[in-house]
Design a protein around this motif. Structure first.
Motif, PDB file in Angstrom:
ATOM      1  N   ALA A  36      58.729  60.037  40.930  1.00 52.25           N
ATOM      2  CA  ALA A  36      58.984  59.379  39.639  1.00 52.25           C
ATOM      3  C   ALA A  36      59.057  57.867  39.812  1.00 52.25           C
ATOM      4  O   ALA A  36      58.597  57.100  38.951  1.00 52.25           O
ATOM      5  N   VAL A  37      59.616  57.422  40.925  1.00 53.70           N
ATOM      6  CA  VAL A  37      59.639  55.983  41.234  1.00 53.70           C
ATOM      7  C   VAL A  37      58.210  55.460  41.338  1.00 53.70           C
ATOM      8  O   VAL A  37      57.874  54.387  40.806  1.00 53.70           O
ATOM      9  N   ALA A  38      57.356  56.215  42.002  1.00 51.04           N
ATOM     10  CA  ALA A  38      55.959  55.802  42.155  1.00 51.04           C
ATOM     11  C   ALA A  38      55.262  55.708  40.801  1.00 51.04           C
ATOM     12  O   ALA A  38      54.519  54.752  40.542  1.00 51.04           O
ATOM     13  N   ALA A  39      55.500  56.690  39.938  1.00 52.10           N
ATOM     14  CA  ALA A  39      54.853  56.685  38.627  1.00 52.10           C
ATOM     15  C   ALA A  39      55.287  55.484  37.797  1.00 52.10           C
ATOM     16  O   ALA A  39      54.456  54.828  37.141  1.00 52.10           O
ATOM     17  N   ARG A  40      56.583  55.161  37.813  1.00 47.62           N
ATOM     18  CA  ARG A  40      57.067  54.000  37.057  1.00 47.62           C
ATOM     19  C   ARG A  40      56.488  52.704  37.608  1.00 47.62           C
ATOM     20  O   ARG A  40      56.095  51.808  36.846  1.00 47.62           O
ATOM     21  N   ALA A  41      56.417  52.605  38.933  1.00 49.22           N
ATOM     22  CA  ALA A  41      55.852  51.396  39.535  1.00 49.22           C
ATOM     23  C   ALA A  41      54.379  51.248  39.167  1.00 49.22           C
ATOM     24  O   ALA A  41      53.911  50.134  38.867  1.00 49.22           O
ATOM     25  N   GLU A  53      52.880  52.395  36.474  1.00 54.36           N
ATOM     26  CA  GLU A  53      52.790  52.048  35.050  1.00 54.36           C
ATOM     27  C   GLU A  53      53.016  50.555  34.831  1.00 54.36           C
ATOM     28  O   GLU A  53      52.427  49.953  33.922  1.00 54.36           O
ATOM     29  N   ARG A  54      53.829  49.942  35.670  1.00 51.59           N
ATOM     30  CA  ARG A  54      54.158  48.525  35.505  1.00 51.59           C
ATOM     31  C   ARG A  54      53.262  47.619  36.339  1.00 51.59           C
ATOM     32  O   ARG A  54      53.489  46.413  36.403  1.00 51.59           O
ATOM     33  N   GLY A  55      52.275  48.204  36.987  1.00 54.36           N
ATOM     34  CA  GLY A  55      51.314  47.409  37.735  1.00 54.36           C
ATOM     35  C   GLY A  55      51.748  47.008  39.126  1.00 54.36           C
ATOM     36  O   GLY A  55      51.127  46.135  39.738  1.00 54.36           O
ATOM     37  N   HIS A  56      52.786  47.642  39.654  1.00 57.54           N
ATOM     38  CA  HIS A  56      53.266  47.328  41.006  1.00 57.54           C
ATOM     39  C   HIS A  56      52.561  48.239  42.008  1.00 57.54           C
ATOM     40  O   HIS A  56      53.113  49.256  42.456  1.00 57.54           O
ATOM     41  N   ARG A  57      51.346  47.888  42.358  1.00 64.63           N
ATOM     42  CA  ARG A  57      50.477  48.769  43.141  1.00 64.63           C
ATOM     43  C   ARG A  57      51.064  49.116  44.502  1.00 64.63           C
ATOM     44  O   ARG A  57      51.074  50.272  44.921  1.00 64.63           O
ATOM     45  N   VAL A  58      51.552  48.105  45.229  1.00 66.02           N
ATOM     46  CA  VAL A  58      52.073  48.353  46.577  1.00 66.02           C
ATOM     47  C   VAL A  58      53.292  49.264  46.511  1.00 66.02           C
ATOM     48  O   VAL A  58      53.422  50.231  47.291  1.00 66.02           O
ATOM     49  N   SER A  59      54.208  48.981  45.611  1.00 72.03           N
ATOM     50  CA  SER A  59      55.403  49.820  45.472  1.00 72.03           C
ATOM     51  C   SER A  59      55.023  51.248  45.105  1.00 72.03           C
ATOM     52  O   SER A  59      55.598  52.215  45.637  1.00 72.03           O
ATOM     53  N   ALA A  60      54.048  51.382  44.208  1.00 70.55           N
ATOM     54  CA  ALA A  60      53.611  52.714  43.805  1.00 70.55           C
ATOM     55  C   ALA A  60      53.008  53.474  44.974  1.00 70.55           C
ATOM     56  O   ALA A  60      53.323  54.649  45.209  1.00 70.55           O
TER      57      ALA A  60
END
Length: 418
Positions: free
Chosen positions: A76-81, A83-90
């Motif tokens: 879920a953390v990956a999905a939120r990241a 969605e917000r354009g945080h590619r590395v975090s995702a």
């Protein structure tokens, strides 16, 4: 928790967990393997330790449930990241989630009452892996690799999109490893060193087993030769620098293929396996072995079934079911008949021409002594010891993956003159 577990915990000071272990049995290896993926972003140490802290030994329901909950939370953390354009975090969260769910997949694979749950968790595991590949930033090409009348799913990762010829590493997984785990066990390290990297599921592995029902086979030259054909037909492969790496039971499959497929410039096994059946027979009483050797297969099957009804037998039965599943067999004797084909004779080893690195960890749990046997049987093979003093003992050095990468890839670079 029973009295014996309490006593063992008192004898196991926390600061000595490296030698004493987190759990008894296979769970200890699972925990070490997940922790070993942390240097490549495949786990976070705190996430792992806080998860296992809530799971008591032998709680076979809490074990997969805890890893599923962790995988879903980090997914879920990956999905939120994303969605917000945080590619590395995702990407990094997707990879952790995939590895956590992989532990649950293996826990469920030995249970006859959990098939629907197994398939659902496996789908989630692969969705997280797909999320990682989409967000990782590495150039990746999807390949359909020929296998019999069908194909095997493959991913060719490249250091960049230029497409210039590069050394190319073929990674051969073990009997139950995940593709996301293999990423952390050498794929990213090879990419950083300028190699293309091919990851794929072979017969009996992961999606080939759970999606297509394709089981193991001992003659892996039938698997790897078509793979080499595909790579040598590509402009982005340096034909003089195709190398291979096999981990765990891949330490049998890769040498078996090398006895017939001579186009690899170098290869490494982590570690070596010459006879898969020994790891099965090590847990079977001699009296049953005698019945099997006499050809009394019905008696053998009957006595094995009775043995699994004894105290502690349910856990052993689940382990058997988990290990037997990829062989596609039914009876106990039939399974051992199949496993006995996974053996490297001296004649086969003598056929290997490829320079071979053989990791030989101290305190090997599953295939003790077999790395040394393989290295002695293969002309020119180089055994490399990994020790507890280095933090690098046990099957596949789970807590020393950085050291393993350094030794394997430095050796490969030198073989290729890089």
């Amino acid at each position: 928790m029973d009295i014996m577990d309490i006593a063992r915990r008192k004898e196991r000071p926390a600061h000595r967990v490296f030698s004493a272990g987190f759990y008894g049995g296979s769970w200890d290896h699972d925990v070490r393997s997940v922790l070993g993926k942390a240097p490549r972003g495949g786990a976070d140490v705190g996430e792992v330790l806080s998860t296992i802290a809530a799971v008591e030994p032998h709680d076979t329901e809490a074990w997969p449930t805890a890893w599923i909950a962790l995988g879903d939370r980090v997914g879920a953390v990956a999905a939120r990241a994303a969605e917000r354009g945080h590619r590395v975090s995702a990407a990094r969260a997707h990879l952790r989630a995939a590895n956590y769910l992989a532990v649950a997949v293996n826990a469920l694979a030995g249970r006859t009452d959990a098939e629907d749950r197994l398939q659902a968790v496996f789908r989630r595991h692969r969705a997280e892996w797909d999320g990682f590949t989409a967000q990782s930033g590495w150039d990746v090409r999807v390949l359909d690799l020929p296998y019999g009348d069908g194909t095997m799913p493959g991913l060719l990762f490249r250091p960049d999109a230029a497409g210039s010829p590069r050394p190319t590493l073929v990674m051969v997984n073990g009997s139950d490893g995940s593709i996301s785990g293999l990423w952390c066990e050498g794929a990213e390290g090879a990419l950083e060193r300028g190699y293309n990297v091919l990851l794929f599921d072979g017969p009996g592995q992961q999606s080939m087993l759970l999606d297509q029902g394709v089981v193991f086979r001992p003659d892996w030259e039938a698997v790897l030769t078509p793979v080499v054909d595909v790579l040598l037909g590509r402009d982005d492969t340096d034909p003089a620098a195709v190398v291979a790496y096999g981990i765990s039971q891949g330490g049998y499959w890769l040498p078996r293929a090398l006895a017939f497929e001579h186009r690899f410039a170098a290869a490494a096994v982590d570690g070596g396996v010459v006879d898969v059946s020994r790891s099965w027979w090590a847990h079977i009483p001699d009296s049953l072995r005698k019945a099997y050797d006499k050809g009394e297969k019905e008696k053998f099957d009957r006595d094995m079934a009775l043995g699994f009804k004894l105290p502690g037998g349910k856990a052993a039965e689940r382990t058997w079911a988990f290990r037997a599943r990829p062989y596609g067999t039914r009876g106990y004797a039939e399974t051992l008949d199949a496993v006995s084909a996974y053996s490297l004779t001296d004649a086969l080893c003598a056929r290997i021409e490829t320079p071979l690195f053989v990791a030989a960890p101290h305190n090997e749990e599953f295939f003790p002594g077999q790395s040394q046997e393989l290295a002695a049987a293969v002309p020119g093979a180089e055994p490399v010891e990994f020790t507890a003093a280095e933090g690098a003992d046990r099957h596949c050095q789970p807590l020393a993956r950085e050291l393993t990468e350094q030794r394997v890839f430095d050796w490969m670079d030198e073989r290729l003159g890089r």
